[in-house]
Design an enzyme around this catalytic site. Structure first.
Site, PDB file in Angstrom:
ATOM      1  CG  ASN A  76      -6.511  -1.349   1.487  1.00 20.01           C
ATOM      2  OD1 ASN A  76      -5.825  -0.899   0.580  1.00 20.01           O
ATOM      3  ND2 ASN A  76      -5.982  -1.779   2.628  1.00 20.01           N
TER       4      ASN A  76
ATOM      5  CG  HIS B  16      -3.162   3.286   2.063  1.00 19.52           C
ATOM      6  ND1 HIS B  16      -3.865   2.732   1.010  1.00 19.52           N
ATOM      7  CD2 HIS B  16      -3.082   2.315   3.004  1.00 19.52           C
ATOM      8  CE1 HIS B  16      -4.177   1.487   1.305  1.00 19.52           C
ATOM      9  NE2 HIS B  16      -3.719   1.216   2.508  1.00 19.52           N
TER      10      HIS B  16
ATOM     11  CB  CYS C 102      -0.928   0.005   1.203  1.00 16.14           C
ATOM     12  SG  CYS C 102      -1.937  -1.481   1.346  1.00 16.14           S
TER      13      CYS C 102
END
Length: 329
Positions: free
Chosen positions: A286, A256, A115
């Site tokens: 996500n 993020h 990520c």
């Protein structure tokens, strides 16, 4: 010698048209919309079409970023794709993107920082631009996570979605604007918190690996949550301190989108008003490395980011890998 600062010249993002809602998931696994929203903030996520690849999504996001930056693919010097779900283990996703765009001058490669990948990619692009080795760099975060998720594991399958985000980075002609610094970290001792254990040299692909779903994402959500709350505020404070700034100086926090509770907790610990933080997790889930550039693109296209605004970025992912950056927009 004064090194040239790098500036984000264009942003772009892409999400597949098919949307999987929490209500859809209720029909597949033992979960509920209320449970998912309360713990994550996610209401829906996008799922790639059959036959659609990571590089396909990356190209769509890239085209939008290139158009905004008024950059022809042939002008690109390098392409960086951050992904943990490439089209295939070899070659890189980036070379497929290069071919599909027709970016014949650019060298291309992937980076794997989960990520945090796009933030790592931005830092690499910045170094090439500051040193004069590149004038135009395309950084993409693209993830097709629906194909590396165990759809029987309700602790992970509700979290992730497919998407891509991109930005074109080039030299800033204004010394007051550009990337001020990036601060990257890793802790391999925490690697087992978030993994895809099978398919590599440790557990080569086999019938047993597939039967045990070891080729799918495995996560200790509680430990990832605790780790993120510990390191992310420090990462932002580290970036601010490098320039003698306090959290109050931040105009926008672009992060993020892993979990709304993590984001809100970090923002509150920093004392940054929540309205300064871009949130879109309820619409995408996500999306790993795609998350930060998508958020940046949406904030940019809505006109939130004004020249000279202080934009703080943060991301964390498997590795564990995390970091922060400051940019004068």
């Amino acid at each position: 010698m004064t090194l040239t600062q790098s500036l984000i010249l264009g942003t772009g993002s892409y999400a597949p048209s098919h949307i999987l809602t929490n209500q859809d998931l209720e029909k597949i696994i033992d979960t509920s919309d209320a449970w998912i929203v309360e713990r994550t903030g996610i209401r829906e996520r996008h799922i790639a079409a059959e036959g659609e690849t990571t590089s396909d999504m990356a190209v769509e996001a890239a085209k939008k970023a290139l158009a905004m930056a008024e950059t022809d693919p042939a002008e690109l010097d390098m392409i960086i794709v951050a992904t943990i779900s490439p089209d295939m283990p070899m070659p890189s996703c980036a070379v497929f993107v290069q071919a599909k765009l027709g970016a014949t001058r650019a060298f291309a490669f992937d980076i794997s920082a989960a990520c945090a990948g796009s933030l790592y990619g931005l830092s690499i692009a910045d170094q090439f631009i500051r040193s004069g080795q590149a004038k135009r760099v395309l950084v993409i975060g693209a993830e097709l996570l629906s194909r590396v998720i165990n759809w029987n594991d309700r602790t992970t399958c509700v979290l992730f979605g497919d998407a891509a985000g991109a930005f074109v980075v080039g030299p800033s002609n204004d010394p007051a604007r550009g990337l001020m610094s990036a601060h990257l970290h890793s802790d391999g001792a925490a690697a087992n918190m978030l993994t895809i254990p099978g398919g590599g040299s440790k557990y080569p692909q086999s019938e047993d690996v597939i039967a045990k779903q070891m080729h799918k994402v495995a996560m200790n959500g509680r430990e990832v949550y605790k780790f993120a709350l510990r390191v992310l505020p420090d990462a932002i404070l580290e970036a601010l301190a490098a320039h003698g700034l306090k959290p109050g100086a931040i105009d926008h926090l672009v992060t993020h989108q892993a979990n709304v509770r993590i984001i809100e907790s970090v923002v509150d610990r920093l004392g940054v008003p929540r309205e300064k933080c871009w949130l879109n997790i309820e619409r995408y889930g996500n999306t790993s490395s795609a998350s930060l550039p998508i958020s940046l693109d949406e904030a940019n296209r809505e006109g939130r980011l004004k020249p000279g605004d202080l934009v703080a970025m943060m991301a964390i992912g498997g590795g564990m890998a995390w970091g922060s950056a400051l940019m004068r927009w």
